[in-house]
Structure formats: C-alpha cells, structure tokens
Design an enzyme around this catalytic site. Structure first.
Site, PDB file in Angstrom:
ATOM      1  N   LYS A   1      46.703 -30.516  56.400  1.00 14.66           N
ATOM      2  CA  LYS A   1      45.625 -31.302  57.032  1.00 14.66           C
ATOM      3  C   LYS A   1      44.428 -31.420  56.086  1.00 14.66           C
ATOM      4  CE  LYS A   1      45.160 -28.917  61.141  1.00 14.66           C
ATOM      5  NZ  LYS A   1      44.562 -28.625  62.473  1.00 14.66           N
TER       6      LYS A   1
ATOM      7  N   LYS B   1      42.651 -28.824  55.191  1.00 10.79           N
ATOM      8  CA  LYS B   1      41.650 -27.883  55.698  1.00 10.79           C
ATOM      9  C   LYS B   1      42.069 -26.485  55.284  1.00 10.79           C
ATOM     10  CE  LYS B   1      39.749 -29.251  60.219  1.00 10.79           C
ATOM     11  NZ  LYS B   1      39.728 -28.857  61.628  1.00 10.79           N
TER      12      LYS B   1
HETATM   13  N1  C2G Z   1      35.763 -28.416  69.455  1.00 10.21           N
HETATM   14  C1  C2G Z   1      34.787 -28.704  70.411  1.00 10.21           C
HETATM   15  N2  C2G Z   1      33.470 -28.680  70.061  1.00 10.21           N
HETATM   16  C2  C2G Z   1      33.090 -28.386  68.784  1.00 10.21           C
HETATM   17  C3  C2G Z   1      34.058 -28.072  67.817  1.00 10.21           C
HETATM   18  C4  C2G Z   1      35.403 -28.101  68.176  1.00 10.21           C
HETATM   19  O1  C2G Z   1      35.099 -29.002  71.576  1.00 10.21           O
HETATM   20  N3  C2G Z   1      31.780 -28.394  68.491  1.00 10.21           N
HETATM   21  C5  C2G Z   1      37.185 -28.475  69.830  1.00 10.21           C
HETATM   22  C6  C2G Z   1      37.981 -29.550  69.084  1.00 10.21           C
HETATM   23  O2  C2G Z   1      37.748 -30.829  69.656  1.00 10.21           O
HETATM   24  C7  C2G Z   1      39.405 -29.070  69.273  1.00 10.21           C
HETATM   25  C8  C2G Z   1      39.224 -27.532  69.293  1.00 10.21           C
HETATM   26  O3  C2G Z   1      37.832 -27.267  69.510  1.00 10.21           O
HETATM   27  O4  C2G Z   1      39.923 -29.526  70.513  1.00 10.21           O
HETATM   28  C9  C2G Z   1      39.681 -26.880  68.000  1.00 10.21           C
HETATM   29  O5  C2G Z   1      38.997 -27.473  66.931  1.00 10.21           O
HETATM   30  P1  C2G Z   1      39.488 -27.254  65.421  1.00 10.21           P
HETATM   31  O6  C2G Z   1      39.716 -25.835  65.185  1.00 10.21           O
HETATM   32  O7  C2G Z   1      38.569 -28.022  64.530  1.00 10.21           O
HETATM   33  O8  C2G Z   1      40.929 -27.915  65.469  1.00 10.21           O
HETATM   34  P2  C2G Z   1      41.507 -29.139  64.648  1.00 10.21           P
HETATM   35  O9  C2G Z   1      41.528 -28.823  63.199  1.00 10.21           O
HETATM   36  O10 C2G Z   1      40.823 -30.387  65.125  1.00 10.21           O
HETATM   37  O11 C2G Z   1      43.050 -29.106  65.072  1.00 10.21           O
HETATM   38  O12 C2G Z   1      47.244 -31.070  66.350  1.00 10.21           O
HETATM   39  C10 C2G Z   1      45.859 -31.039  66.471  1.00 10.21           C
HETATM   40  C11 C2G Z   1      45.146 -30.030  65.732  1.00 10.21           C
HETATM   41  O13 C2G Z   1      45.768 -29.031  65.045  1.00 10.21           O
HETATM   42  C12 C2G Z   1      43.653 -30.041  65.858  1.00 10.21           C
END
Ligand code: C2G
Length: 130
Positions: A44, A46
């Site tokens: 990804k 990341k």
């Molecule tokens: N999130 C949130 N508010 C934030 C930051 C994150 O609601 N200020 C939510 C994101 O929208 C997501 C969850 O926390 O639903 C996890 O975020 P991440 O760890 O950034 O996950 P991500 O890399 O977006 O992974 O298949 C989909 C993924 O693997 C998504």
C-alpha cells in the site's frame, strides 16, 4: 448476534482509531479487525512503525475488539465476510464508496472520520518539534 468487520493498519494508535472501533462495536455484538500485515502495508506504500505482532497485541487489548485477523490482500474481504459470518462491514469515510461491491454479501457502512488526527500527522508533528 451481529458480527461486524473493519480493516486497517492501526499504527501509532490514536483516538481516531478508538472512535471508529467503539462505534463499529456499538453496531453489533462481535467486532473483528482485519489488520494489515507488514507485507500488505508495504504494497500500500505505507510503512508501519509497529510490527504486525505489536499492532495485533495492542488491538487485542482494546475492549471493543473481539478478534484480530490478518489482512494480506485487497480482495480477501468477500471470503472473510463469508467465513466469519459477518453482518456489517464498517470503514471510515475516507473509504466512502470504495467497498460498495460488498453490499451483495453484507451491510456496508462508512462512518465519519475523526477530524484533526492521523498516524501521518503524528509522524510529521513529531519531526517538526525538533
Ligand atoms: N480513522 C478514523 N479517523 C481518523 C483516522 C483513521 O476514523 N482520524 C479510521 C480509518 O477511516 C479506517 C481506520 O481508522 O477506517 C483505520 O485507519 P488506517 O489504519 O489508516 O487504515 P488504512 O491504512 O486506511 O487501511 O482494506 C482497507 C485497509 O487496509 C485500510
């Protein structure tokens, strides 16, 4: 008994993560988190600060989380939903519309993100403090 699933990296855990996990759990009885593996994160573009094993241990200590499973690919969601008898798929609104094809298999809900916090913001803010 309603079963919920959500996915993410959950690195450098913050209150935005807790908010979505809490609200996801409140939609049912059993919350499963698909946690991005280190290899999947790399794909990804990341890099996580904490390893998969560390992020898993942290998530498992949260009272809203019942089970953590690995997320290794983009397209495992339908089989996860079937194998875990999931009723509701939940993601933050940054993913709005991105997983609508799952509506054939379960309810799909996007919850509003928490404003003003993200793992990337923590990293840049700490760098700028030096
Ligand atoms: N999130 C949130 N508010 C934030 C930051 C994150 O609601 N200020 C939510 C994101 O929208 C997501 C969850 O926390 O639903 C996890 O975020 P991440 O760890 O950034 O996950 P991500 O890399 O977006 O992974 O298949 C989909 C993924 O693997 C998504």
């Amino acid at each position: 008994m309603k079963r919920i699933i959500t996915y993410g990296t959950f690195d450098l855990l913050h209150h935005g993560h807790i908010n979505i996990l809490k609200r996801a759990k409140e939609m049912g009885d059993y919350l499963i988190v698909g946690l991005s593996s280190d290899e999947f994160n790399a794909s990804k573009g990341k890099g996580a600060y904490h390893s998969y094993a560390e992020r898993k241990m942290i998530l498992e200590a949260i009272k809203y989380v019942d089970e953590v499973i690995p997320e290794n690919t983009w397209d495992q969601k339908i089989s996860d939903i079937k194998n875990n008898e999931v009723d509701i798929f939940v993601m933050g609104s940054d993913w709005e519309g991105k997983f609508d094809e799952l509506t054939d298999h379960c309810e799909v809900i996007y919850l509003p993100r928490t404003d003003g916090i993200s793992t990337s913001k923590i990293k840049t803010d700490l760098l700028n403090k030096r």
